[in-house]
Design a protein around this motif. Sequence first.
Motif, short mmCIF file in Angstrom:
data_model
loop_
_atom_site.label_atom_id
_atom_site.label_comp_id
_atom_site.label_asym_id
_atom_site.label_seq_id
_atom_site.Cartn_x
_atom_site.Cartn_y
_atom_site.Cartn_z
N GLU A 1 -4.10 34.51 -13.19
CA GLU A 1 -5.17 33.69 -13.78
C GLU A 1 -6.55 34.32 -13.59
O GLU A 1 -7.46 34.12 -14.41
CB GLU A 1 -5.16 32.29 -13.17
N LEU A 2 -6.73 35.08 -12.52
CA LEU A 2 -8.01 35.72 -12.26
C LEU A 2 -8.24 36.95 -13.14
O LEU A 2 -9.37 37.42 -13.27
CB LEU A 2 -8.11 36.12 -10.79
N ARG A 3 -7.18 37.44 -13.78
CA ARG A 3 -7.29 38.68 -14.55
C ARG A 3 -7.26 38.47 -16.06
O ARG A 3 -7.87 39.24 -16.79
CB ARG A 3 -6.17 39.64 -14.15
N HIS B 1 -7.89 27.43 -15.53
CA HIS B 1 -9.14 28.13 -15.22
C HIS B 1 -9.44 28.01 -13.71
O HIS B 1 -10.33 27.25 -13.30
CB HIS B 1 -10.29 27.55 -16.05
N ARG C 1 -10.92 29.95 -11.82
CA ARG C 1 -12.21 30.50 -11.38
C ARG C 1 -13.23 29.41 -11.05
O ARG C 1 -14.11 29.62 -10.22
CB ARG C 1 -12.79 31.42 -12.46
N ILE C 2 -13.10 28.27 -11.69
CA ILE C 2 -14.07 27.21 -11.40
C ILE C 2 -13.91 26.69 -9.99
O ILE C 2 -14.81 26.04 -9.44
CB ILE C 2 -13.97 26.05 -12.41
N ALA D 1 -13.81 28.57 -7.46
CA ALA D 1 -14.48 29.49 -6.55
C ALA D 1 -15.71 28.85 -5.92
O ALA D 1 -16.14 29.23 -4.82
CB ALA D 1 -14.88 30.77 -7.29
N ARG D 2 -16.29 27.86 -6.60
CA ARG D 2 -17.45 27.17 -6.03
C ARG D 2 -16.97 26.17 -4.98
O ARG D 2 -16.06 25.38 -5.23
CB ARG D 2 -18.25 26.46 -7.13
N ASP E 1 -16.89 22.19 -18.33
CA ASP E 1 -15.79 22.50 -17.42
C ASP E 1 -14.94 21.28 -17.06
O ASP E 1 -13.91 21.42 -16.39
CB ASP E 1 -16.33 23.11 -16.12
#
Length: 483
Positions: free
Chosen positions: A258-260, A267, A269-270, A272-273, A405
Motif C-alpha cells: 500500500e505504501l508503494r 490509503h 498513508r493517512i 502516518a499522522r 480523506d
Amino acid sequence: MSSSLQPAAAAETADSRPAVSRPLAVALLLVWPAQLLTVVGSIGSNAMPQIAEHMRTPHIAWFTVTFVLVSLMTVPFAMKLGSVFGKRRIMVILTAAGLVGDIVAAVAPNFTVMLIGRAMGGFYGPVVPLVMASVREIFPRAWVSTVYGIITGSIGIAQVGSPLLAGWLIDDFGWRAALWSLVISTLVAGACLLAMPETPRKGTVRNFDWAGGLLLGGGVALLVFGIGKGGSWGWTAAGTMICLVAGVAALVGFVLVELRVQQPVVHVRILARRAVAAAVIVPSLVQGVFFVVPTVLTFLALYPAIPHVSDGLGWSVTHTAVVGIAAGVVTVLAGVAVGRLLRRTGPRLLWFVSTGTLSVGLLLAGLYHGDEVEIILTGVVIGLGGGMLVSTVGSMIVSVVSLEDQPAASGISSLLYQASGALTYQLLFLQLDDHSTVMRGVTFYADAGFRNAYFVLAGLVAVGFLLTLGMPRLQRPEQALQS
C-alpha cells in the motif's frame, strides 16, 4: 467486460451530484440497506443455539465468522469498483449475491451447506460503507448532515426491534423462519437500492491494487482461522503456527504494498499522522470488540440448564429480548447524548469515559449474570459505555481528517472493526470451549466459560483504553469542519 459496465470517459468531479428532487424520500430508502447488517446479526445470532442443536455441530462459531470474513475481504474491492462503475450498481450486485447466500443458508440440509450460504451472504457486508459513502455524492450539501443523522439514528430502532422480531420468529416458527426473514429483508434492501440514484463514476480499474486486497483479506482470514483452530490443534502445532505466521506476514506485505502503489486499495498513508492513527486504529478495533458482546448473552440465556453439562439460563428468545430492552434503550440514548456533549467538549474525553464505562460493565457482567436483575443492571452499564463508544468513534474520525480523506479513513475504520470482530469472536469461543461438554454432537458451556468470556472482552477494552492514554487533544467535529 460489456460496454454497459465501462466507466464514464470523463470522471465526474466530487461536486457533480445527481439531482435529487425528493431528498427525504431517498434518505429513507437508504435506511434499510444501512441497517440490514444489524438486523442480520441480531436474528442470526439468536438462531445460532437452535441451529447448533439441530445440525449437531460443535463449530457454530463459524456461522458468523464465515460471513464476516467474506465481508471483510470484499470491502476494499467493492469500494474501488463502486467509484469506477457507480456505487448503486455495485451495491445491487452485492445484494443479489448475498440474497442467493441467504436462500442457500435457509434451505441448507447440513451445516457445511449452511456455511457456504453464510459465506455468500457476506457479500452484502460492503453495502453499508458504500451507502455511507454515497450520501456525500448524491445529496445536496445542505442535506448531507441530515441524511447522516437519519441513517445513524435508525440504528437504535434496529438494535431494539430486531431482537424482539427474532424472538417472535424463532420461538413461534423455529430457526428456519428466522433465516427466511433474512431473505425477505435482503430483497427489500435490494429494492430500496434500485430506487436510489446512481453516484458519479470516477477513475478506472487500470492499476487496481489487486495484490493489496488479496494480502489484506488473506492475512486476516489466516489469523482468524489459526486462532479458531489453536484450541483444538494446539498453539504450538505446526498447522496453527503456519496460519498465524503466514497471516502476520501477509498483513506486513499488505502495508508495504500500500505504501508503494499509486492507487492503494486502502490509503494507509493517512495513518502516518499521529493524531489520525490514534483516532482511527485502536478506537476502531475496540468498536469491533463491542459488537461481539451480545453473543455471550445469547448463548448464556438461550442454552439450557443441565446439571454438570450446561450452565445456560434456558430462556426463550423473546424473554431474552425483553430483558435486553433496557440496555438497548440506554445504548440509543447514550449515542444521542454524545451528539449533544460534542458541542461542548472534544471526543477525547468522551472516548476515555466510554471505554472506562464499557470495561467496568463487562467486568461486572462476568461476575454477575445469574438472573434477570443482574443482567439488566450490567447490561445498562454496558449499553451506556457502548453507545457512547460507537458515536464517539465516528466523531473522532471527523475531528482528525480532512473532508477529502474522510471516505478513506472511514473505510479503514470499517475494515479494522470487522477484522477485530472476527478475531474477538474466535477468542470468545476459545474461552467458552475451554469449559464445555459435547453431548450428542452439541457443545454446552459451563459458567466459568461465560465468566471468562466477559473478562476477556473487558480486558480487550481496557487495553484499548491504556493504548490511547497518549492520544493528543482532538478538536470538536464542528471545529474540524470549519478549519
